[in-house]
Design a protein around this motif. Structure first.
Motif, PDB file in Angstrom:
ATOM      1  N   CYS A 281       4.081  21.929  46.508  1.00  0.00           N
ATOM      2  CA  CYS A 281       3.090  21.692  45.450  1.00  0.00           C
ATOM      3  C   CYS A 281       3.731  21.800  44.069  1.00  0.00           C
ATOM      4  O   CYS A 281       3.442  20.994  43.185  1.00  0.00           O
ATOM      5  N   GLU A 282       4.599  22.784  43.887  1.00  0.00           N
ATOM      6  CA  GLU A 282       5.266  22.945  42.594  1.00  0.00           C
ATOM      7  C   GLU A 282       6.131  21.735  42.267  1.00  0.00           C
ATOM      8  O   GLU A 282       6.130  21.244  41.136  1.00  0.00           O
ATOM      9  N   LEU A 283       6.877  21.248  43.245  1.00  0.00           N
ATOM     10  CA  LEU A 283       7.724  20.072  43.018  1.00  0.00           C
ATOM     11  C   LEU A 283       6.896  18.826  42.750  1.00  0.00           C
ATOM     12  O   LEU A 283       7.228  18.019  41.879  1.00  0.00           O
ATOM     13  N   THR A 284       5.824  18.656  43.490  1.00  0.00           N
ATOM     14  CA  THR A 284       4.972  17.481  43.307  1.00  0.00           C
ATOM     15  C   THR A 284       4.310  17.488  41.943  1.00  0.00           C
ATOM     16  O   THR A 284       4.253  16.464  41.262  1.00  0.00           O
TER      17      THR A 284
ATOM     18  N   GLU B 239      -5.794  18.313  47.986  1.00  0.00           N
ATOM     19  CA  GLU B 239      -6.227  18.560  46.610  1.00  0.00           C
ATOM     20  C   GLU B 239      -5.299  19.551  45.908  1.00  0.00           C
ATOM     21  O   GLU B 239      -5.057  19.437  44.708  1.00  0.00           O
ATOM     22  N   ALA B 240      -4.744  20.507  46.637  1.00  0.00           N
ATOM     23  CA  ALA B 240      -3.779  21.442  46.049  1.00  0.00           C
ATOM     24  C   ALA B 240      -2.478  20.720  45.717  1.00  0.00           C
ATOM     25  O   ALA B 240      -1.845  21.007  44.694  1.00  0.00           O
ATOM     26  N   LEU B 241      -2.108  19.782  46.562  1.00  0.00           N
ATOM     27  CA  LEU B 241      -0.899  18.997  46.316  1.00  0.00           C
ATOM     28  C   LEU B 241      -1.019  18.166  45.044  1.00  0.00           C
ATOM     29  O   LEU B 241      -0.039  17.950  44.339  1.00  0.00           O
TER      30      LEU B 241
ATOM     31  N   ALA C 132     -10.602  14.558  47.769  1.00  0.00           N
ATOM     32  CA  ALA C 132     -10.091  13.824  48.922  1.00  0.00           C
ATOM     33  C   ALA C 132     -11.228  13.666  49.931  1.00  0.00           C
ATOM     34  O   ALA C 132     -12.108  14.523  50.025  1.00  0.00           O
ATOM     35  N   ARG C 133     -11.191  12.552  50.682  1.00  0.00           N
ATOM     36  CA  ARG C 133     -12.245  12.294  51.670  1.00  0.00           C
ATOM     37  C   ARG C 133     -11.627  12.201  53.062  1.00  0.00           C
ATOM     38  O   ARG C 133     -10.667  11.465  53.268  1.00  0.00           O
TER      39      ARG C 133
ATOM     40  N   PRO D 106      -6.474  25.248  43.318  1.00  0.00           N
ATOM     41  CA  PRO D 106      -5.411  26.254  43.342  1.00  0.00           C
ATOM     42  C   PRO D 106      -4.841  26.419  44.757  1.00  0.00           C
ATOM     43  O   PRO D 106      -5.581  26.450  45.734  1.00  0.00           O
ATOM     44  N   VAL D 107      -3.550  26.532  44.854  1.00  0.00           N
ATOM     45  CA  VAL D 107      -2.890  26.689  46.150  1.00  0.00           C
ATOM     46  C   VAL D 107      -3.283  28.010  46.794  1.00  0.00           C
ATOM     47  O   VAL D 107      -3.327  28.134  48.016  1.00  0.00           O
TER      48      VAL D 107
END
Length: 145
Positions: A81-84, A54-56, A96-97, A61-62
């Motif tokens: 995460c920043e790049l994504t 979920e952070a990705l 996400a599950r 929040p990371v």
């Protein structure tokens, strides 16, 4: 007019003489058996992977993962995460599950886990290693596909 004399009983003692005076005496900072018996990390593995996915995506929040990830795992994950998020235009707020998790104890204070998680439109695999240090589990390796 005189008031009748009333006998006043002494107030009961609310705290015994051996009452703790410090907060640490009231609520221990760590369970005494925490160092001896690590807790079951299976649920923690699932929660960490769900939070990482979920952070990705930018939904969570990371910084929420900083407590559980070792610094040498956290820093590269923040960069990923920043790049994504810079390249991703579509964000779904759907959580996400977790589909499946397998946790294997490789040492008395270390476990390795594989977790399959359903992201918005795909299925991801994650592998992580947790080590029990100072009374808590910490992720020392994380691979997220």
């Amino acid at each position: 007019m005189s008031q009748p004399a009333v006998a006043v009983a002494p107030l009961p003692q609310l705290a015994p003489a051996h009452a703790p005076t410090r907060y640490a005496d009231i609520i221990p900072l760590r369970r005494p058996d925490a160092a001896a018996q690590p807790s079951d990390p299976a649920a923690l593995c699932c929660a960490i992977v769900q939070a990482a996915v979920e952070a990705l995506r930018g939904v969570r929040p990371v910084a929420q993962l900083a407590r559980w990830l070792a610094p040498d795992v956290f820093e590269p994950f923040v960069r990923r995460c920043e790049l994504t998020l810079a390249n991703d235009r579509l964000r779904s707020t759907r959580p996400a599950r977790i589909r499946r998790a397998r946790v294997t104890r490789v040492h008395e204070r270390a476990v390795e886990a594989t977790v399959v998680v359903t992201d918005v439109d795909r299925v991801r695999a994650a592998a992580l290693r947790l080590e029990h240090r100072r009374g808590a589990w910490r992720v020392v390796a994380l691979e997220l596909g």
